[in-house]
Design a protein around this motif. Structure first.
Motif, PDB file in Angstrom:
ATOM      1  N   ALA A 107     -20.999 -22.574  20.885  1.00 12.93           N
ATOM      2  CA  ALA A 107     -20.654 -21.974  22.168  1.00 12.93           C
ATOM      3  C   ALA A 107     -19.459 -21.032  22.013  1.00 12.93           C
ATOM      4  CB  ALA A 107     -20.355 -23.071  23.189  1.00 12.93           C
ATOM      5  N   LEU A 108     -18.469 -21.416  21.195  1.00 12.92           N
ATOM      6  CA  LEU A 108     -17.359 -20.517  20.901  1.00 12.92           C
ATOM      7  C   LEU A 108     -17.845 -19.306  20.118  1.00 12.92           C
ATOM      8  CD1 LEU A 108     -14.393 -22.851  19.835  1.00 12.92           C
ATOM      9  CD2 LEU A 108     -14.632 -21.544  21.955  1.00 12.92           C
ATOM     10  N   PRO A 115     -17.798 -19.835  26.888  1.00  9.38           N
ATOM     11  CA  PRO A 115     -16.676 -20.786  27.017  1.00  9.38           C
ATOM     12  C   PRO A 115     -16.961 -21.965  27.928  1.00  9.38           C
ATOM     13  CG  PRO A 115     -16.208 -18.749  28.194  1.00  9.38           C
ATOM     14  CD  PRO A 115     -17.437 -18.497  27.388  1.00  9.38           C
ATOM     15  N   ALA A 157     -21.060 -27.310  20.456  1.00 10.91           N
ATOM     16  CA  ALA A 157     -19.774 -26.905  21.029  1.00 10.91           C
ATOM     17  C   ALA A 157     -19.167 -25.741  20.259  1.00 10.91           C
ATOM     18  CB  ALA A 157     -18.816 -28.093  21.038  1.00 10.91           C
ATOM     19  N   ALA A 158     -19.183 -25.817  18.935  1.00 11.54           N
ATOM     20  CA  ALA A 158     -18.635 -24.730  18.125  1.00 11.54           C
ATOM     21  C   ALA A 158     -19.489 -23.471  18.249  1.00 11.54           C
ATOM     22  CB  ALA A 158     -18.529 -25.167  16.669  1.00 11.54           C
ATOM     23  N   THR A 161     -12.932 -27.148  17.074  1.00 10.94           N
ATOM     24  CA  THR A 161     -13.526 -27.584  18.331  1.00 10.94           C
ATOM     25  C   THR A 161     -12.568 -28.487  19.099  1.00 10.94           C
ATOM     26  OG1 THR A 161     -15.720 -27.463  17.332  1.00 10.94           O
ATOM     27  CG2 THR A 161     -15.530 -28.707  19.366  1.00 10.94           C
ATOM     28  N   HIS A 216     -19.829 -23.530  28.339  1.00 15.71           N
ATOM     29  CA  HIS A 216     -20.606 -24.490  27.544  1.00 15.71           C
ATOM     30  C   HIS A 216     -19.690 -25.227  26.560  1.00 15.71           C
ATOM     31  CE1 HIS A 216     -24.112 -22.408  29.155  1.00 15.71           C
ATOM     32  NE2 HIS A 216     -24.865 -23.367  28.658  1.00 15.71           N
ATOM     33  N   TYR A 217     -18.769 -24.495  25.963  1.00 18.24           N
ATOM     34  CA  TYR A 217     -17.822 -25.135  25.049  1.00 18.24           C
ATOM     35  C   TYR A 217     -17.013 -26.210  25.766  1.00 18.24           C
ATOM     36  CZ  TYR A 217     -13.404 -25.781  22.596  1.00 18.24           C
ATOM     37  OH  TYR A 217     -12.301 -26.337  22.011  1.00 18.24           O
ATOM     38  N   CYS A 246     -17.377 -29.908  24.199  1.00 14.85           N
ATOM     39  CA  CYS A 246     -16.366 -30.300  23.205  1.00 14.85           C
ATOM     40  C   CYS A 246     -15.824 -31.696  23.462  1.00 14.85           C
ATOM     41  CB  CYS A 246     -15.231 -29.284  23.174  1.00 14.85           C
ATOM     42  SG  CYS A 246     -14.258 -29.172  24.703  1.00 14.85           S
ATOM     43  N   CYS A 294     -10.120 -27.863  23.100  1.00 15.09           N
ATOM     44  CA  CYS A 294     -10.908 -28.557  24.113  1.00 15.09           C
ATOM     45  C   CYS A 294     -10.057 -28.872  25.343  1.00 15.09           C
ATOM     46  CB  CYS A 294     -11.488 -29.844  23.532  1.00 15.09           C
ATOM     47  SG  CYS A 294     -12.745 -30.608  24.583  1.00 15.09           S
TER      48      CYS A 294
END
Length: 391
Positions: A231-232, A237, A228-229, A282, A239-240, A244, A286
Protein backbone atom coordinates in the motif's frame (compact mmCIF):
# COMPACT_ATOMS: atom_id res chain seq x y z
CA UNK A 1 18.83 18.29 13.64
CA UNK A 2 19.98 14.97 15.08
CA UNK A 3 23.30 13.39 14.19
CA UNK A 4 24.11 9.68 14.27
CA UNK A 5 27.71 8.58 13.81
CA UNK A 6 28.30 5.04 12.51
CA UNK A 7 31.80 3.58 12.16
CA UNK A 8 33.01 0.28 10.73
CA UNK A 9 35.84 -1.18 12.81
CA UNK A 10 38.00 -4.07 11.67
CA UNK A 11 40.92 -5.12 13.89
CA UNK A 12 41.93 -2.46 16.47
CA UNK A 13 45.01 -4.49 17.48
CA UNK A 14 46.68 -3.26 14.28
CA UNK A 15 46.00 0.45 14.72
CA UNK A 16 48.42 3.08 15.93
CA UNK A 17 47.91 6.57 17.26
CA UNK A 18 48.17 9.25 14.59
CA UNK A 19 47.25 12.90 14.30
CA UNK A 20 44.03 13.26 12.33
CA UNK A 21 43.25 16.47 10.46
CA UNK A 22 39.60 17.05 11.31
CA UNK A 23 38.18 19.91 9.26
CA UNK A 24 40.78 22.41 10.39
CA UNK A 25 41.44 20.91 13.82
CA UNK A 26 44.10 18.34 14.70
CA UNK A 27 43.17 15.50 17.03
CA UNK A 28 45.30 12.59 18.11
CA UNK A 29 43.95 9.07 18.48
CA UNK A 30 44.05 5.54 17.10
CA UNK A 31 40.66 5.82 15.33
CA UNK A 32 39.14 8.49 13.11
CA UNK A 33 36.12 8.66 15.41
CA UNK A 34 38.02 11.41 17.28
CA UNK A 35 36.99 13.72 14.41
CA UNK A 36 33.26 13.04 14.69
CA UNK A 37 30.67 15.12 16.53
CA UNK A 38 27.30 13.44 16.97
CA UNK A 39 24.43 12.88 19.36
CA UNK A 40 24.89 9.10 19.30
CA UNK A 41 27.84 6.93 18.30
CA UNK A 42 27.55 3.41 16.88
CA UNK A 43 30.42 1.07 16.09
CA UNK A 44 29.82 -1.87 13.77
CA UNK A 45 32.15 -4.86 14.23
CA UNK A 46 32.20 -8.51 13.24
CA UNK A 47 32.23 -10.98 16.10
CA UNK A 48 35.58 -12.21 14.77
CA UNK A 49 37.09 -9.04 16.28
CA UNK A 50 37.80 -10.98 19.49
CA UNK A 51 39.76 -13.68 17.67
CA UNK A 52 42.16 -11.31 15.89
CA UNK A 53 45.92 -10.85 16.02
CA UNK A 54 48.31 -7.95 15.55
CA UNK A 55 51.98 -7.19 15.51
CA UNK A 56 54.76 -9.38 14.18
CA UNK A 57 57.03 -8.71 11.18
CA UNK A 58 58.19 -5.45 12.68
CA UNK A 59 54.67 -4.08 13.23
CA UNK A 60 53.62 -2.64 16.55
CA UNK A 61 50.52 -3.68 18.46
CA UNK A 62 48.01 -1.11 19.65
CA UNK A 63 48.56 -1.11 23.44
CA UNK A 64 45.09 0.35 24.05
CA UNK A 65 43.52 -2.64 22.30
CA UNK A 66 45.55 -5.04 24.44
CA UNK A 67 44.45 -3.27 27.62
CA UNK A 68 40.81 -3.17 26.48
CA UNK A 69 40.89 -6.89 25.66
CA UNK A 70 42.16 -7.72 29.13
CA UNK A 71 39.58 -5.48 30.77
CA UNK A 72 36.81 -7.14 28.73
CA UNK A 73 37.87 -10.59 30.00
CA UNK A 74 39.51 -11.85 26.80
CA UNK A 75 42.55 -14.08 26.75
CA UNK A 76 45.61 -12.25 25.47
CA UNK A 77 48.30 -14.42 23.92
CA UNK A 78 51.77 -12.99 23.25
CA UNK A 79 54.18 -14.91 21.02
CA UNK A 80 57.25 -12.86 20.22
CA UNK A 81 56.08 -9.58 18.69
CA UNK A 82 52.63 -10.95 17.80
CA UNK A 83 49.63 -10.57 20.09
CA UNK A 84 46.33 -12.36 19.61
CA UNK A 85 43.08 -12.29 21.55
CA UNK A 86 40.33 -14.85 22.03
CA UNK A 87 37.26 -15.32 24.21
CA UNK A 88 37.68 -17.60 27.24
CA UNK A 89 34.80 -19.78 26.00
CA UNK A 90 32.29 -19.86 23.16
CA UNK A 91 29.30 -18.90 25.31
CA UNK A 92 28.55 -15.19 25.51
CA UNK A 93 30.78 -14.46 22.51
CA UNK A 94 28.86 -11.33 21.49
CA UNK A 95 28.95 -9.88 25.02
CA UNK A 96 32.75 -10.12 25.05
CA UNK A 97 32.93 -8.38 21.67
CA UNK A 98 30.71 -5.54 22.86
CA UNK A 99 32.69 -5.02 26.08
CA UNK A 100 35.99 -5.02 24.18
CA UNK A 101 34.89 -2.37 21.68
CA UNK A 102 33.10 -0.28 24.31
CA UNK A 103 36.32 -0.11 26.32
CA UNK A 104 38.28 0.95 23.24
CA UNK A 105 35.76 3.66 22.39
CA UNK A 106 36.03 5.09 25.91
CA UNK A 107 39.78 5.50 25.44
CA UNK A 108 39.11 8.06 22.69
CA UNK A 109 36.36 9.70 24.70
CA UNK A 110 33.27 8.10 23.15
CA UNK A 111 30.39 6.22 24.74
CA UNK A 112 29.31 4.02 21.84
CA UNK A 113 26.61 1.49 21.15
CA UNK A 114 28.26 -1.56 19.59
CA UNK A 115 26.53 -3.56 16.88
CA UNK A 116 28.09 -7.02 16.57
CA UNK A 117 27.24 -9.14 13.54
CA UNK A 118 28.17 -12.51 12.15
CA UNK A 119 31.44 -12.88 10.28
CA UNK A 120 32.21 -14.98 7.23
CA UNK A 121 35.36 -16.40 5.76
CA UNK A 122 38.69 -17.59 7.18
CA UNK A 123 39.98 -15.17 9.78
CA UNK A 124 43.03 -16.17 11.80
CA UNK A 125 42.85 -19.83 12.80
CA UNK A 126 39.06 -20.03 12.48
CA UNK A 127 36.54 -20.31 9.67
CA UNK A 128 33.40 -18.27 10.20
CA UNK A 129 30.27 -19.73 8.64
CA UNK A 130 28.09 -16.63 8.63
CA UNK A 131 26.53 -15.16 5.51
CA UNK A 132 25.70 -11.68 4.19
CA UNK A 133 22.00 -12.05 5.06
CA UNK A 134 22.72 -12.58 8.76
CA UNK A 135 25.20 -9.72 8.82
CA UNK A 136 22.91 -7.24 7.08
CA UNK A 137 19.87 -8.19 9.18
CA UNK A 138 21.76 -7.76 12.45
CA UNK A 139 23.28 -4.48 11.30
CA UNK A 140 19.95 -3.12 10.07
CA UNK A 141 18.29 -3.93 13.39
CA UNK A 142 21.15 -2.43 15.41
CA UNK A 143 21.23 0.83 13.45
CA UNK A 144 17.47 1.25 13.71
CA UNK A 145 17.62 0.79 17.50
CA UNK A 146 20.21 3.57 17.59
CA UNK A 147 17.97 5.88 15.54
CA UNK A 148 15.03 5.14 17.85
CA UNK A 149 17.25 6.01 20.80
CA UNK A 150 17.68 9.56 19.47
CA UNK A 151 14.17 10.42 20.66
CA UNK A 152 11.08 11.77 18.91
CA UNK A 153 11.59 11.74 15.13
CA UNK A 154 11.29 15.19 13.60
CA UNK A 155 13.19 17.53 11.32
CA UNK A 156 16.43 16.31 9.79
CA UNK A 157 18.45 13.24 10.68
CA UNK A 158 22.10 13.18 9.59
CA UNK A 159 23.89 9.84 9.43
CA UNK A 160 27.68 10.16 9.43
CA UNK A 161 29.15 6.90 8.13
CA UNK A 162 32.89 6.52 8.77
CA UNK A 163 34.37 3.63 6.77
CA UNK A 164 38.02 4.40 7.54
CA UNK A 165 38.59 1.22 9.54
CA UNK A 166 36.15 -1.15 7.83
CA UNK A 167 37.50 -4.31 6.25
CA UNK A 168 36.41 -6.22 3.15
CA UNK A 169 32.62 -6.04 2.79
CA UNK A 170 31.92 -3.99 5.93
CA UNK A 171 31.79 -0.52 4.26
CA UNK A 172 29.42 -1.77 1.56
CA UNK A 173 27.14 -3.47 4.08
CA UNK A 174 27.13 -0.38 6.30
CA UNK A 175 26.24 1.96 3.44
CA UNK A 176 23.43 -0.33 2.30
CA UNK A 177 22.05 -0.66 5.84
CA UNK A 178 22.28 3.10 6.43
CA UNK A 179 20.24 3.82 3.29
CA UNK A 180 17.57 1.36 4.40
CA UNK A 181 17.48 2.86 7.88
CA UNK A 182 17.05 6.30 6.31
CA UNK A 183 13.76 5.20 4.73
CA UNK A 184 12.54 3.72 8.01
CA UNK A 185 13.40 7.02 9.72
CA UNK A 186 11.32 8.93 7.16
CA UNK A 187 8.36 6.64 7.78
CA UNK A 188 8.78 7.16 11.53
CA UNK A 189 8.59 10.96 11.34
CA UNK A 190 11.78 12.59 10.04
CA UNK A 191 11.36 15.09 7.20
CA UNK A 192 14.71 14.38 5.59
CA UNK A 193 17.75 12.16 6.08
CA UNK A 194 21.21 13.27 4.99
CA UNK A 195 23.66 10.42 4.59
CA UNK A 196 27.36 11.29 4.48
CA UNK A 197 30.28 8.88 4.18
CA UNK A 198 33.76 9.71 5.48
CA UNK A 199 37.21 8.22 5.10
CA UNK A 200 40.73 9.19 6.12
CA UNK A 201 43.56 9.66 3.63
CA UNK A 202 46.59 7.38 4.10
CA UNK A 203 49.56 8.78 6.03
CA UNK A 204 48.23 12.36 5.96
CA UNK A 205 45.08 11.34 7.88
CA UNK A 206 42.75 13.97 6.49
CA UNK A 207 39.19 13.14 7.59
CA UNK A 208 37.36 13.62 4.29
CA UNK A 209 33.70 13.50 3.25
CA UNK A 210 33.63 11.30 0.15
CA UNK A 211 29.91 10.83 -0.40
CA UNK A 212 26.70 12.66 0.48
CA UNK A 213 23.04 12.33 -0.44
CA UNK A 214 19.70 13.65 0.72
CA UNK A 215 16.96 11.08 1.14
CA UNK A 216 13.50 12.64 1.16
CA UNK A 217 11.23 9.76 0.24
CA UNK A 218 10.86 6.09 1.14
CA UNK A 219 12.92 3.71 -0.98
CA UNK A 220 11.76 0.31 -2.19
CA UNK A 221 14.67 -1.91 -3.31
CA UNK A 222 12.16 -4.54 -4.46
CA UNK A 223 8.41 -5.05 -4.75
CA UNK A 224 7.18 -5.49 -1.15
CA UNK A 225 5.46 -8.71 -0.18
CA UNK A 226 3.01 -7.72 2.56
CA UNK A 227 -0.22 -5.90 1.62
CA UNK A 228 0.52 -3.08 4.08
CA UNK A 229 3.95 -2.39 2.59
CA UNK A 230 2.54 -2.65 -0.92
CA UNK A 231 0.00 0.00 0.00
CA UNK A 232 2.92 2.35 0.71
CA UNK A 233 4.64 1.24 -2.49
CA UNK A 234 1.57 1.99 -4.62
CA UNK A 235 0.67 5.17 -2.76
CA UNK A 236 -2.52 4.03 -1.03
CA UNK A 237 -2.06 5.51 2.48
CA UNK A 238 -5.54 4.69 3.76
CA UNK A 239 -5.05 1.01 2.95
CA UNK A 240 -1.69 1.15 4.70
CA UNK A 241 -3.25 2.68 7.82
CA UNK A 242 -5.89 -0.06 7.91
CA UNK A 243 -3.52 -2.98 7.29
CA UNK A 244 -0.34 -2.05 9.19
CA UNK A 245 -1.94 -2.52 12.62
CA UNK A 246 -2.59 -6.17 11.86
CA UNK A 247 1.11 -6.94 11.43
CA UNK A 248 3.07 -8.05 14.54
CA UNK A 249 6.11 -6.03 15.56
CA UNK A 250 9.31 -7.51 14.13
CA UNK A 251 11.62 -9.43 16.45
CA UNK A 252 15.37 -8.81 16.74
CA UNK A 253 17.43 -11.10 14.50
CA UNK A 254 19.82 -11.95 17.33
CA UNK A 255 22.05 -14.99 16.90
CA UNK A 256 24.85 -16.44 18.99
CA UNK A 257 27.73 -18.29 17.36
CA UNK A 258 28.40 -21.97 18.07
CA UNK A 259 31.94 -23.33 18.10
CA UNK A 260 32.69 -26.62 16.37
CA UNK A 261 36.42 -27.09 16.42
CA UNK A 262 37.96 -24.43 14.24
CA UNK A 263 34.60 -23.50 12.69
CA UNK A 264 32.15 -20.89 13.95
CA UNK A 265 28.53 -21.60 13.01
CA UNK A 266 25.39 -19.47 13.27
CA UNK A 267 21.76 -20.57 13.54
CA UNK A 268 19.69 -19.68 10.46
CA UNK A 269 17.56 -16.54 10.61
CA UNK A 270 13.85 -16.76 9.97
CA UNK A 271 13.85 -13.49 8.06
CA UNK A 272 15.83 -12.13 5.11
CA UNK A 273 17.25 -8.59 5.43
CA UNK A 274 14.86 -6.99 2.94
CA UNK A 275 11.94 -8.74 4.63
CA UNK A 276 13.12 -7.33 7.97
CA UNK A 277 13.42 -3.91 6.33
CA UNK A 278 9.85 -4.20 5.08
CA UNK A 279 8.61 -5.14 8.57
CA UNK A 280 10.48 -2.27 10.24
CA UNK A 281 9.32 0.21 7.61
CA UNK A 282 5.70 -0.91 7.98
CA UNK A 283 5.80 -0.69 11.77
CA UNK A 284 7.60 2.66 11.90
CA UNK A 285 4.87 4.74 10.25
CA UNK A 286 1.80 2.85 11.43
CA UNK A 287 -0.75 5.27 12.98
CA UNK A 288 -2.58 4.36 16.21
CA UNK A 289 -5.95 4.79 14.47
CA UNK A 290 -7.38 5.30 11.01
CA UNK A 291 -6.91 8.93 9.94
CA UNK A 292 -9.88 11.04 8.85
CA UNK A 293 -10.08 12.94 5.55
CA UNK A 294 -8.47 16.09 6.97
CA UNK A 295 -5.83 14.05 8.78
CA UNK A 296 -4.99 12.20 5.56
CA UNK A 297 -4.58 15.52 3.75
CA UNK A 298 -2.10 16.67 6.40
CA UNK A 299 -0.45 13.31 7.13
CA UNK A 300 3.30 13.71 7.22
CA UNK A 301 3.78 10.15 5.95
CA UNK A 302 2.18 11.12 2.63
CA UNK A 303 4.93 13.71 2.13
CA UNK A 304 7.64 11.03 2.21
CA UNK A 305 6.03 8.71 -0.33
CA UNK A 306 7.70 8.58 -3.73
CA UNK A 307 7.19 11.92 -5.56
CA UNK A 308 4.66 10.54 -8.06
CA UNK A 309 2.66 8.71 -5.39
CA UNK A 310 2.62 11.84 -3.22
CA UNK A 311 1.17 13.96 -6.03
CA UNK A 312 -1.48 11.36 -6.84
CA UNK A 313 -2.57 11.12 -3.20
CA UNK A 314 -2.82 14.89 -2.83
CA UNK A 315 -4.79 15.17 -6.09
CA UNK A 316 -7.30 12.51 -5.07
CA UNK A 317 -7.82 13.84 -1.56
CA UNK A 318 -8.23 17.40 -2.85
CA UNK A 319 -10.84 16.17 -5.33
CA UNK A 320 -12.81 14.54 -2.53
CA UNK A 321 -12.47 17.62 -0.30
CA UNK A 322 -13.63 19.95 -3.07
CA UNK A 323 -16.63 17.73 -3.81
CA UNK A 324 -17.69 18.13 -0.17
CA UNK A 325 -17.04 21.85 0.08
CA UNK A 326 -20.61 23.02 -0.59
CA UNK A 327 -22.50 20.10 0.86
CA UNK A 328 -22.98 18.36 4.16
CA UNK A 329 -23.42 14.59 4.13
CA UNK A 330 -25.92 13.16 6.57
CA UNK A 331 -25.04 9.53 5.94
CA UNK A 332 -22.27 7.34 4.57
CA UNK A 333 -22.04 8.04 0.85
CA UNK A 334 -20.09 6.33 -1.91
CA UNK A 335 -17.49 8.35 -3.76
CA UNK A 336 -19.24 7.30 -6.98
CA UNK A 337 -22.17 9.51 -5.91
CA UNK A 338 -19.93 12.51 -5.18
CA UNK A 339 -17.43 12.64 -8.01
CA UNK A 340 -18.76 13.47 -11.51
CA UNK A 341 -16.07 11.49 -13.33
CA UNK A 342 -16.38 8.33 -11.20
CA UNK A 343 -17.53 5.05 -12.70
CA UNK A 344 -18.70 1.81 -11.17
CA UNK A 345 -16.14 -0.97 -11.00
CA UNK A 346 -17.71 -4.00 -9.29
CA UNK A 347 -14.59 -6.18 -9.55
CA UNK A 348 -11.46 -4.01 -9.44
CA UNK A 349 -8.00 -5.22 -10.43
CA UNK A 350 -9.14 -8.31 -12.30
CA UNK A 351 -6.54 -7.63 -14.99
CA UNK A 352 -4.26 -5.00 -13.43
CA UNK A 353 -4.26 -2.39 -10.68
CA UNK A 354 -3.76 0.77 -12.77
CA UNK A 355 -7.03 2.33 -11.66
CA UNK A 356 -6.25 1.57 -8.00
CA UNK A 357 -2.83 3.22 -8.27
CA UNK A 358 -4.17 6.19 -10.26
CA UNK A 359 -6.68 6.98 -7.51
CA UNK A 360 -4.46 6.32 -4.46
CA UNK A 361 -6.57 3.27 -3.59
CA UNK A 362 -9.77 5.32 -3.33
CA UNK A 363 -11.87 3.43 -5.87
CA UNK A 364 -15.15 5.27 -6.27
CA UNK A 365 -17.43 2.25 -6.09
CA UNK A 366 -15.65 0.74 -3.08
CA UNK A 367 -15.02 3.86 -0.95
CA UNK A 368 -17.46 5.63 1.36
CA UNK A 369 -17.34 8.93 3.21
CA UNK A 370 -19.05 8.92 6.59
CA UNK A 371 -19.76 12.04 8.71
CA UNK A 372 -17.35 12.34 11.63
CA UNK A 373 -17.97 15.59 13.53
CA UNK A 374 -16.77 18.41 11.26
CA UNK A 375 -14.73 15.88 9.31
CA UNK A 376 -15.26 12.62 7.44
CA UNK A 377 -14.08 9.08 7.98
CA UNK A 378 -13.15 7.34 4.74
CA UNK A 379 -14.07 3.68 4.58
CA UNK A 380 -12.77 1.34 1.93
CA UNK A 381 -14.02 -2.12 1.10
CA UNK A 382 -10.92 -4.19 1.83
CA UNK A 383 -12.52 -7.43 0.62
CA UNK A 384 -13.03 -5.92 -2.83
CA UNK A 385 -9.75 -3.97 -3.09
CA UNK A 386 -7.23 -6.40 -1.60
CA UNK A 387 -6.62 -8.03 -5.02
CA UNK A 388 -5.22 -4.64 -6.09
CA UNK A 389 -2.40 -5.06 -3.57
CA UNK A 390 -1.53 -8.51 -4.89
CA UNK A 391 -0.45 -7.36 -8.37
Amino acid sequence: MKRLYVATWGNPLEWQEVEYQCDGARKRGFASAVCAEADTYVIFVLDSVITAAGGGRGKRVNPHAVAAAKKAGLRVNEVGEEVSVEPPQCEGWRAYARRYVEELARVIGIEAAVVVTAALGRLGRRVFKGNPDIMLSELLWGLWQAVKGLGAPKGQLTILLDVTHGINFMPTAALWAARLVASIALAAGYDKVVLQAYNSTPYEWHYVKVFSEEITHIQFPQLPKSPAARALYYGAPLHYALLCREIPWPSPPAVEPRCQGGEIHYPPLGVKPLQLYEELLTAAGCPPRTPTLKELMEWRLVRVLTPTARKVVHHELNSVYNALRNRKLERCTKLAELLPYAFEDPEPCVEDNRNFVAHAGLLASHTELCPHGDDYQIKVNLNATMPCLEK
